[in-house]
Structures are given as structure tokens and as C-alpha cells.
Write an enzyme that holds these catalytic residues in place. Structure first.
Site, PDB file in Angstrom:
ATOM      1  N   VAL A   1     -62.920  56.233  17.237  1.00  0.00           N
ATOM      2  CA  VAL A   1     -61.608  56.159  16.619  1.00  0.00           C
ATOM      3  C   VAL A   1     -61.138  54.711  16.642  1.00  0.00           C
ATOM      4  CG1 VAL A   1     -59.240  57.018  16.623  1.00  0.00           C
ATOM      5  CG2 VAL A   1     -61.099  58.495  17.394  1.00  0.00           C
TER       6      VAL A   1
ATOM      7  N   GLY B   1     -67.138  62.771  21.715  1.00  0.00           N
ATOM      8  CA  GLY B   1     -68.506  63.240  21.604  1.00  0.00           C
ATOM      9  C   GLY B   1     -69.093  63.076  20.221  1.00  0.00           C
ATOM     10  N   MET B   2     -68.246  63.129  19.188  1.00  0.00           N
ATOM     11  CA  MET B   2     -68.764  63.078  17.824  1.00  0.00           C
ATOM     12  C   MET B   2     -68.499  61.768  17.108  1.00  0.00           C
ATOM     13  SD  MET B   2     -68.046  66.875  16.249  1.00  0.00           S
ATOM     14  CE  MET B   2     -68.793  66.381  14.698  1.00  0.00           C
ATOM     15  N   GLY B   3     -67.553  60.987  17.577  1.00  0.00           N
ATOM     16  CA  GLY B   3     -67.250  59.794  16.813  1.00  0.00           C
ATOM     17  C   GLY B   3     -66.413  58.759  17.525  1.00  0.00           C
TER      18      GLY B   3
ATOM     19  N   GLY C   1     -60.487  54.577  20.895  1.00  0.00           N
ATOM     20  CA  GLY C   1     -61.234  55.402  21.850  1.00  0.00           C
ATOM     21  C   GLY C   1     -62.415  56.040  21.164  1.00  0.00           C
TER      22      GLY C   1
ATOM     23  N   LYS D   1     -60.858  57.992  12.298  1.00  0.00           N
ATOM     24  CA  LYS D   1     -61.946  58.629  13.044  1.00  0.00           C
ATOM     25  C   LYS D   1     -63.218  58.598  12.207  1.00  0.00           C
ATOM     26  CE  LYS D   1     -61.134  62.631  14.994  1.00  0.00           C
ATOM     27  NZ  LYS D   1     -61.005  64.121  15.181  1.00  0.00           N
TER      28      LYS D   1
ATOM     29  N   ASP E   1     -57.011  74.290  20.883  1.00  0.00           N
ATOM     30  CA  ASP E   1     -57.412  73.327  21.913  1.00  0.00           C
ATOM     31  C   ASP E   1     -56.216  72.493  22.359  1.00  0.00           C
ATOM     32  OD1 ASP E   1     -59.218  72.157  23.673  1.00  0.00           O
ATOM     33  OD2 ASP E   1     -59.755  70.566  22.276  1.00  0.00           O
TER      34      ASP E   1
END
Length: 417
Positions: free
Chosen positions: A31, A27-29, A24, A45, A138
Site C-alpha cells: 500500500v 499478505g497480498m500487496g 504498509g 493498494k 473482518d
């Protein structure tokens, strides 16, 4: 769990890990599913080149330091990392299984007994995190992976040391998932305490029991207002009566009115034992229930085992559509995948700094179950010609072993010991 093939531009290897496919993206990377030289599966990741700047590197390095610190049976463990690489990366334990949000979306809410088991297991896992002076910050359905050995918590990208005033984000920026966020976190209160994770765990258990979160609206500003307004009570519609007192206290507006994680464990345990079971038995039932589709598992049982032991719960009352559990397009299935990024039921992904409004489900759980049952009825059975001996293969033998193991787990879950 299915993965998607690597794209032509994807690397074949990161560090010592051979990349096998995509799980998947967030927003930043991106996987990936990777494999160590010794054959150990891992969720790798990798930060996107477009966001590799000094701030992103600092945040990623902080996530690595936290994963090096945190431990526990309910935490997806860090395997290796390199924050100084051209494309920073980290590899964590691969948990094969859907996240809680995907499971509830596919099979409907969990029975109350299994919600209590889930609550005790996750609260105990969080207690170890808190003992290390850390907060998750989170916790949400997308960050709970339902693996073959029980649920695990992933994505510590927003985790912080409990009493630390240090922050790598702007002072006026609130990060996290709004509908799973306690009022003090939404208001930007600092420092945060362990009560933020208790509240978030309450939203997770509410979703597991009902298929919806305590607050929901398509307007992100209205959602923040609902979360922070003491006069707007959380929506507990469809909550089993035995869970209402516990969830009400966990979702208290004031942090000091919430129970501690250890008190949550005790309350879950008491409610399970009131039903004549030990918590260990309830845990085994939870793992059996979530590791195999309830529809598939019920067809494997002999007539002597009641279908109620494994049959899916009925859909909760209320509107047909329920909100997605993950409002931030995140990622994270620390080994995980975002709820909306990949068409495959991924297990790991990564988390962006700011959340986006959720989208509604296209259909409710009852409709989904009906469709599955109809498909099963419409599928013709294979008939072996008379007089022909069955062909035995390794694939058939493996399936037989899986079936036998599933039956053993069901019987073990029902045993009173």
C-alpha cells in the site's frame, strides 16, 4: 502520519496516481501513499507480482466491485481501480490517522463515554453497509481508522453479499481474524448474517474499553476452540460496568441472541444521554480525543478547563501485557497499514487470506504514558534571549493555527448544545 520512502524497485506512478511513499504491506500487496493529478491524497493498494494469479485477480476484482457498491460517511471511499492491469491496483480515500489498535496501544483504553460514541458511530456506519446487502466479515481494531473527521471503516477485502453462497475460497477454509470472529464464522457456517458484524463490533468496543480482546492464546487451534466453545465465556475483565450488558449481548455465542446494529445505536445513545450529553457532543469529544495525543492536548489547555476533559484514562486492571488487536498480519487500512508491517504509524494496508497468531505488547499503556511524561519533563525549554524580537515564520503560524483549532474543538466538545 509518517510514511517510509519508496524503494528503488517501487513504481513512480500507478494509473493516474503519483506515488509518494509506502504506507504498509500485507499478505497480498503493498500500500502506497499516492496523489491524484488534482492533488487528492489516496491510499493505493497494489497486488504483489508473486501472488498475481487467476484466483488473486478474481478476489481483487470482487473487492473492487464491493467498494464500488458500498457507501457511507464512515466508509473509506473507492477512488479508482484496475483489476486487469499487469499488477492489479485500487485507490481509496486516504484517512490520515492511526488505527484503533495503535491508538489504544499508545495511549491506553478509551473512557467509557467515548467507547459508546465509537460504538454508535460504527454501528450506524455498518447499518448502511447492511442495507446494501453486504457484510464486512473482518471488522477489528486494525480496520478502524481514527481520522480527523471521525472513525472510518476500511478493508472490505473479505466482504460478501449477505445471502450469497458464492465464494472464491476453498469450502473448508475459514478467513478472517480469529479473536474478532463470531463462532458461526469460525465454524464455517454459511450463509452468514449481519450478526457476524455485530459480534465483531463487540470485540472492537471491548478492545477500545479495556485494551484486550474477548479471547486470546498464542495457539491458533486453541483460540478457535475458545471462540467456538459455548461454555467458554468471553473475557470482559476491566470493562466499565455501564458497558457490560451491551458487550455481553453483542458477544453472545448464538447469533440470534445479539442485538441488531440499529439496536446497538439506540443502546449507546441511551447510555450517553444518561450521562447528560447528546450523542453529537460525545462524537465531537471522541474526534478531539483521538485526533490529538491526550498528553499533548492537556498541555494546551488553560487552567479553567479541567484536565479530566481530555486526560488519558487509567490503565485497566489485569496483566501488564495485552494482545495485539490484529492477529492476521493484514493489512488493511483500505487505505491502511498492517499493525506489524511498517515501523511508521500507518493508516492503510491490506488483508491476507489466513490469520496468524498475535504477539503480545512489549509494555502496557500505563508504562507508555509514564515514559511520555518523563520525556516531557526531561526536555529542556527553549529560552529566547532578552531584547530579541521573536522571529515569525509560516511554520510557527501554522503551529499556532493548529493549537487554536485544538482548543476550539475542546471547548466545542464541552458545550451543551
Amino acid at each position: 502520519m509518517q510514511t517510509t520512502p519508496l524503494n528503488p524497485g517501487d513504481p513512480a506512478q500507478i494509473g493516474d496516481f503519483e506515488l509518494l511513499g509506502r504506507i504498509g504491506q500485507g499478505g497480498m500487496g503493498q500500500v502506497y501513499l499516492g496523489e491524484s493529478p488534482g492533488g487528492e491524497p489516496a491510499a493505493v493498494k497494489v497486488i504483489k507480482p508473486s501472488v498475481v494469479d487467476s484466483t488473486a485477480r478474481l478476489r481483487f476484482a470482487q473487492e473492487i466491485r464491493i467498494l464500488q457498491t458500498v457507501w457511507g460517511a464512515r466508509i473509506a471511499q473507492l477512488l479508482d481501480a484496475d483489476a486487469d492491469a499487469e499488477q492489479p491496483w485500487l485507490a481509496t480515500e486516504y484517512v490520515e490517522g492511526p488505527d484503533l489498535g495503535r491508538h489504544v496501544m499508545s495511549h491506553g483504553p478509551l473512557p467509557a463515554l467515548l467507547v459508546l460514541s465509537l460504538g454508535a458511530t460504527l454501528a450506524e456506519g455498518l447499518s448502511y453497509v447492511h442495507k446494501q446487502g453486504l457484510l464486512h466479515r473482518d471488522l477489528k481494531p486494525a480496520n478502524i481508522l481514527l481520522g480527523p473527521n471521525g472513525p472510518k471503516i476500511i478493508d472490505f477485502g473479505l466482504a460478501v453479499f449477505a445471502e450469497s453462497n458464492a465464494s472464491l475460497t476453498a469450502t473448508d477454509m475459514v478467513v478472517g481474524t480469529p479473536s474478532c470472529m463470531p463462532p458461526e464464522q469460525a465454524n464455517g457456517v454459511k450463509p452468514l448474517t449481519s450478526a457476524v458484524d455485530v459480534y465483531a463490533l463487540g470485540t472492537v468496543l471491548l478492545f477500545a474499553a479495556t485494551g484486550h480482546l474477548p479471547y486470546y492464546t498464542n495457539n491458533i487451534h486453541a483460540l478457535f476452540h475458545m471462540v467456538t466453545d459455548p461454555a467458554t465465556a468471553p473475557d470482559l475483565t476491566g470493562t466499565p460496568s455501564e458497558l457490560v450488558p451491551l458487550l455481553t449481548s453483542m458477544l453472545s455465542h448464538r447469533a440470534q441472541d445479539r442485538p441488531t446494529v440499529n439496536e446497538v445505536v439506540k443502546q449507546c445513545r441511551a447510555l450517553v444521554e444518561a450521562q447528560g450529553l447528546k450523542l453529537a457532543q460525545a462524537r465531537r469529544r471522541l474526534t478531539t480525543y483521538t485526533a490529538t495525543s491526550p498528553q499533548d492536548l492537556s498541555t494546551l489547555l488553560p487552567a479553567s478547563v479541567p484536565e479530566s476533559a481530555v486526560s488519558p484514562p487509567s490503565a485497566p486492571p489485569g496483566p501488564a501485557d495485552v494482545p495485539l488487536p490484529d492477529e492476521s498480519s493484514p493489512a488493511s487500512r483500505s487505505t491502511h497499514a498492517p499493525a506489524s508491517a511498517s515501523p511508521a504509524p500507518a493508516s492503510h494496508a491490506e488483508s491476507p487470506a489466513q490469520a496468524e497468531p498475535p504477539a503480545p505488547f512489549a509494555e502496557n499503556a500505563q508504562d507508555h504514558r509514564t515514559a511520555l511524561q518523563q520525556n516531557a519533563q526531561d526536555t529542556p525549554r527553549r529560552i529566547r534571549p532578552v531584547g530579541r524580537a521573536p522571529v515569525r515564520s509560516l511554520r510557527h503560524s501554522a503551529q499556532a493555527r493548529r493549537t487554536a483549532q485544538q482548543l476550539r474543538e475542546v471547548y466545542a466538545a464541552r458545550a451543551r448544545f
